[in-house]
Structure formats: structure tokens, C-alpha cells
Design an enzyme around this catalytic site. Structure first.
Site, PDB file in Angstrom:
ATOM      1  N   LYS A   1     105.560  32.654  34.802  1.00 52.72           N
ATOM      2  CA  LYS A   1     104.114  32.440  34.831  1.00 52.72           C
ATOM      3  C   LYS A   1     103.702  31.702  36.094  1.00 52.72           C
ATOM      4  O   LYS A   1     104.509  31.047  36.750  1.00 52.72           O
ATOM      5  CB  LYS A   1     103.659  31.665  33.602  1.00 52.72           C
ATOM      6  CG  LYS A   1     103.824  32.433  32.294  1.00 52.72           C
ATOM      7  CD  LYS A   1     103.032  33.742  32.289  1.00 52.72           C
ATOM      8  CE  LYS A   1     101.539  33.527  32.188  1.00 52.72           C
ATOM      9  NZ  LYS A   1     100.782  34.813  32.153  1.00 52.72           N
TER      10      LYS A   1
ATOM     11  N   TYR B   1     104.337  36.122  38.018  1.00 55.12           N
ATOM     12  CA  TYR B   1     102.992  36.565  37.647  1.00 55.12           C
ATOM     13  C   TYR B   1     101.998  35.519  38.147  1.00 55.12           C
ATOM     14  O   TYR B   1     102.190  34.324  37.919  1.00 55.12           O
ATOM     15  CB  TYR B   1     102.852  36.686  36.127  1.00 55.12           C
ATOM     16  CG  TYR B   1     103.579  37.858  35.508  1.00 55.12           C
ATOM     17  CD1 TYR B   1     103.221  39.167  35.823  1.00 55.12           C
ATOM     18  CD2 TYR B   1     104.597  37.661  34.584  1.00 55.12           C
ATOM     19  CE1 TYR B   1     103.884  40.248  35.255  1.00 55.12           C
ATOM     20  CE2 TYR B   1     105.256  38.736  34.006  1.00 55.12           C
ATOM     21  CZ  TYR B   1     104.894  40.028  34.347  1.00 55.12           C
ATOM     22  OH  TYR B   1     105.544  41.091  33.771  1.00 55.12           O
TER      23      TYR B   1
ATOM     24  N   ILE C   1      99.537  51.231  29.140  1.00 54.57           N
ATOM     25  CA  ILE C   1     100.777  50.823  28.478  1.00 54.57           C
ATOM     26  C   ILE C   1     100.481  49.958  27.257  1.00 54.57           C
ATOM     27  O   ILE C   1     100.994  50.210  26.152  1.00 54.57           O
ATOM     28  CB  ILE C   1     101.693  50.048  29.444  1.00 54.57           C
ATOM     29  CG1 ILE C   1     102.035  50.901  30.677  1.00 54.57           C
ATOM     30  CG2 ILE C   1     102.972  49.608  28.726  1.00 54.57           C
ATOM     31  CD1 ILE C   1     102.832  52.149  30.367  1.00 54.57           C
TER      32      ILE C   1
ATOM     33  N   ASP D   1      89.566  55.491  26.151  1.00 54.35           N
ATOM     34  CA  ASP D   1      89.902  55.379  27.568  1.00 54.35           C
ATOM     35  C   ASP D   1      88.872  56.168  28.368  1.00 54.35           C
ATOM     36  O   ASP D   1      88.170  57.034  27.822  1.00 54.35           O
ATOM     37  CB  ASP D   1      91.314  55.917  27.838  1.00 54.35           C
ATOM     38  CG  ASP D   1      91.884  55.427  29.155  1.00 54.35           C
ATOM     39  OD1 ASP D   1      92.476  54.329  29.176  1.00 54.35           O
ATOM     40  OD2 ASP D   1      91.707  56.126  30.163  1.00 54.35           O
TER      41      ASP D   1
ATOM     42  N   VAL E   1      94.268  41.271  25.044  1.00 52.00           N
ATOM     43  CA  VAL E   1      95.491  41.197  25.842  1.00 52.00           C
ATOM     44  C   VAL E   1      95.153  41.020  27.325  1.00 52.00           C
ATOM     45  O   VAL E   1      95.982  40.547  28.101  1.00 52.00           O
ATOM     46  CB  VAL E   1      96.360  42.449  25.617  1.00 52.00           C
ATOM     47  CG1 VAL E   1      97.688  42.342  26.356  1.00 52.00           C
ATOM     48  CG2 VAL E   1      96.625  42.656  24.128  1.00 52.00           C
TER      49      VAL E   1
ATOM     50  N   ASP F   1      94.387  37.198  30.437  1.00 49.77           N
ATOM     51  CA  ASP F   1      94.930  36.578  31.651  1.00 49.77           C
ATOM     52  C   ASP F   1      94.331  37.190  32.915  1.00 49.77           C
ATOM     53  O   ASP F   1      94.571  36.709  34.025  1.00 49.77           O
ATOM     54  CB  ASP F   1      96.463  36.630  31.691  1.00 49.77           C
ATOM     55  CG  ASP F   1      97.027  38.017  31.534  1.00 49.77           C
ATOM     56  OD1 ASP F   1      96.239  38.982  31.463  1.00 49.77           O
ATOM     57  OD2 ASP F   1      98.259  38.158  31.486  1.00 49.77           O
TER      58      ASP F   1
ATOM     59  N   ASN G   1      99.875  34.269  27.277  1.00 50.62           N
ATOM     60  CA  ASN G   1     101.285  34.625  27.507  1.00 50.62           C
ATOM     61  C   ASN G   1     101.920  35.056  26.192  1.00 50.62           C
ATOM     62  O   ASN G   1     102.903  34.497  25.730  1.00 50.62           O
ATOM     63  CB  ASN G   1     102.054  33.465  28.140  1.00 50.62           C
ATOM     64  CG  ASN G   1     102.104  32.231  27.248  1.00 50.62           C
ATOM     65  OD1 ASN G   1     101.167  31.941  26.502  1.00 50.62           O
ATOM     66  ND2 ASN G   1     103.198  31.493  27.307  1.00 50.62           N
TER      67      ASN G   1
END
Length: 372
Positions: A75, A94, A178, A198, A267, A270, A300
Site C-alpha cells: 500500500k 500501489y 475484473i 457496463d 471497491v 481507493d 484495502n
């Protein structure tokens, strides 16, 4: 090269950036590896295993940063680490700069070389170092969402898969990449009724071909999202714009359209989140409630399953880390376009457009690679 592996100190982050097997590989190439004591314990790797693999174990994070030419992390550095970073020190981790202005300014001021896992990009536009954690996070989104749908946790009190005679929960997945694909597969496997949205028709056609019958595909637009959230029990935000902030597909005023106890798992938090009301949380305090909607926004998520996550991540990152160590970052980036795209900050300049745009800072399109 001298490589440092500090212990992750972000809240409840138990992953480690290099396994003993990774240390052994680095040693094979003639590099020296320093690992902070207990760095691997959360992922199931003891200090003795690192020593056996050829690493030198150091007692403190300060020692690791002080000696290393390249820091390999999981991280982004947090505020207490900023003073430890040296000018021209390579950090491979990341970063998600577009979601943190203080981090961006700190790395510019330190003069660090910041090569971000999340923007290393292949010719087909796939993101090889983001994929393994996206797979974990997508699957975990359903695991956590199913848990927080339980009434004692303030959810609607619905079993995701239902039972004979009782319909299953409705799951809405925003984004067919993904994360979204893995989330939809997991939700479908548990028996939920799933809709995945999408913007790409070719992607929707592909998903329609590979998904089971209880997954429906739909074009993502404001009208369809507004309609779908009214009866969704679990909503997963799985939108990604590499290196840039995620767009807000669900705004604050849209929460009132949802039923009390609906769970949202963002999700993308971040990268700023695709649900406006989502702000980063931790595994220690993972949820909060706004307008009776349960928000799960852990930044995370894969850190909760560190053994699986560490192995999945290091399988992907190690070949790139070896290239950086063998050649130095300038030559490695000059010879490997995938790595070059991972460069976000170097020489006090922003080299990734999405980061510059996020904070209205100068963007340097061309980088002179001195040792190329």
C-alpha cells in the site's frame, strides 16, 4: 541493488510485498534484500523463513528506508512514512495518487521515484498488477455484502441465495471489468439474481456468453442505474479509470430511492469511489450508515485475506521488480513500455496524466531517461 521491504502499517494491512520465494529470486540475481522484522507474519511468513531465503532482517522501518535504494510495498506510504523517504529513492507499490492530494504533494516534495502497480499497463490495456487484487476484491465484495445484509449488521435481513419458495437477493454490479466479473460470478454462485452493467457493448456480449443464467447484462447509464437501485439488495461499485478518479454513478440524492438496509460495497473507493457517499473505511470499522443505507468502503479489502492476497500479488509483481532491480528504473522503463506507464512521479514531476488532472497540477508528458 539494495532492496527494502518494510512492514505495512496501514490499518489492518497484513499483506507483505515480497515473500521468502521472492527474496530467493532477488538473491539469485545478486541483489541484497532487507526485510523489516515481522513484516511477513500477517501473511504467514516468519523472519526465519526470510533469513533462510537470504534476506537480512532489520528491527525498524527507519532502518529499512535508510538503507534501501528500492522500496517494495503493498500500500501507499502513509503520513508517518513520508519523512523516511529519500530523494531519488524508488518506491514500487500501489499509490492511487488520484484519491490523495496530500500523498501526491508529499512524493513530489520528497523527490521520490513513484512507480505505481495500478498503472503498469500491457499493450492490450490490461493492468497486470491490478488484476490479482481486483480478483480478490471482487470476490470479497460479495462475501462482505452477503454478511452485511444480515439484520444484526443493519442490513435488510436477506439471504443472498434465498431458499426454495423464497426469492434470492438482487445484486447490482456497476462495471464489467475484473472486479465486476468476479463479483457477478460469486453472487451468481451463491444463487443471487445478478445484473451487471457496463458501458461497452462488446464487454456486455462477452459477459452474456460466459455468465450463468442468473446473471443479466445491461447498458450502464443514469436511467438504468436509477431504476435498478430501487429494488437492489446489494450494490457493488466496480468502476475503474486507470490512475484517475472514479466517476460518481450513484449520488447522495439517489440513496433515498433505495430500500432501508440496502448494502453498497464500493471497491473503487481507493480511487475516490463511484458512489458519492462512500469514503474510505478500515477493516477495524468497515461500515457506516447514511440514509439507512449500509456502506462498506474498506480501501484495502484484500488485506483481510493476506495469505491468498500476498501470493496472488507477488506472483504478478516479482518479474517487474526483478527488472527494476537488474536494470535500474530508468533503463527498465525505457526498455519496457509496461513499466514506463507505471511511472506516476519522478524528479519532482507528475508523469501520469490522470494524477495531474485530479489535482490540477502540471503534467510532464515526456520524461528524459538519463541512463536509457
Amino acid at each position: 541493488m539494495i532492496i527494502g521491504v518494510p512492514k505495512e502499517i496501514k490499518n489492518n494491512e497484513n499483506r507483505v510485498a515480497l515473500t521468502p520465494a521472492g527474496v530467493s529470486e532477488m538473491k539469485k540475481h545478486g541483489h541484497t534484500v532487507y526485510v523489516q522484522a515481522t513484516a511477513g507474519l500477517g501473511s504467514g511468513f516468519s523472519d526465519d523463513e526470510y533469513v533462510t531465503a537470504g534476506a537480512v532482517v532489520l528491527g525498524t522501518i527507519e532502518e529499512v528506508y535508510a538503507i534501501a535504494e528500492m522500496i517494495i510495498k503493498v500500500k501507499e506510504p502513509i503520513a508517518s512514512e513520508y519523512p523516511l523517504i529519500k530523494k531519488d529513492q524508488l518506491l514500487f507499490t500501489y499509490f492511487h495518487f488520484a484519491s490523495s492530494e496530500p500523498l501526491t504533494h508529499a512524493m513530489l516534495e520528497k523527490g521520490a521515484v513513484c512507480l505505481a502497480y495500478e498503472t503498469v499497463e500491457k499493450a492490450d490495456r490490461s493492468l497486470p498488477l491490478l488484476v490479482p487484487m481486483s480478483e480478490v476484491a471482487g470476490r470479497m465484495a460479495i462475501q462482505q455484502g452477503a454478511k452485511y445484509l444480515e439484520k444484526p449488521l443493519k442490513g435488510r435481513g436477506i439471504l443472498l441465495g434465498g431458499v426454495p419458495g423464497v426469492p434470492p437477493a438482487k445484486v447490482l454490479v456497476l462495471g464489467g471489468g475484473i472486479v465486476g466479473t468476479q463479483a457477478a460470478k460469486m453472487a451468481a454462485g451463491l444463487g443471487a439474481q445478478v445484473t451487471i452493467m457496463d458501458l461497452s457493448l462488446p464487454r456486455l456480449r462477452h459477459l452474456d456468453d460466459i455468465m450463468p443464467a442468473n446473471v443479466n447484462t445491461e447498458m450502464s447509464n443514469h436511467y438504468n442505474i436509477t431504476r435498478a437501485i430501487k429494488d437492489a439488495d446489494l450494490i457493488v461499485g466496480a468502476v475503474l479509470i486507470p490512475g484517475a478518479k472514479a466517476p460518481h454513478l450513484i449520488t447522495r440524492d439517489m440513496l433515498k430511492l433505495m430500500r432501508p438496509g440496502t448494502v453498497v460495497v464500493d471497491v473503487a473507493v481507493d480511487q475516490g469511489g463511484c458512489i458519492e457517499t462512500c469514503t474510505p473505511t478500515t477493516h477495524e470499522n468497515p461500515t457506516f450508515i447514511i440514509d439507512d443505507i449500509v456502506h462498506y468502503c474498506v480501501a484495502n479489502m484484500p488485506g483481510a485475506v493476506p495469505y491468498t492476497s500476498t501470493l496472488a500479488l507477488t506472483n504478478a509483481t516479482l518479474p517487474y521488480a526483478v527488472q527494476l532491480a537488474n536494470k535500474g528504473w530508468e533503463k527498465a522503463c525505457n526498455e519496457n513500455e509496461e513499466l514506463k506507464k507505471g511511472l506516476n512521479i519522478a524528479n519532482g514531476k507528475i508523469l501520469y496524466k490522470g494524477v495531474a488532472e485530479a489535482w490540477n497540477l502540471p503534467f510532464n508528458e515526456e520524461l528524459v531517461l538519463a541512463n536509457a
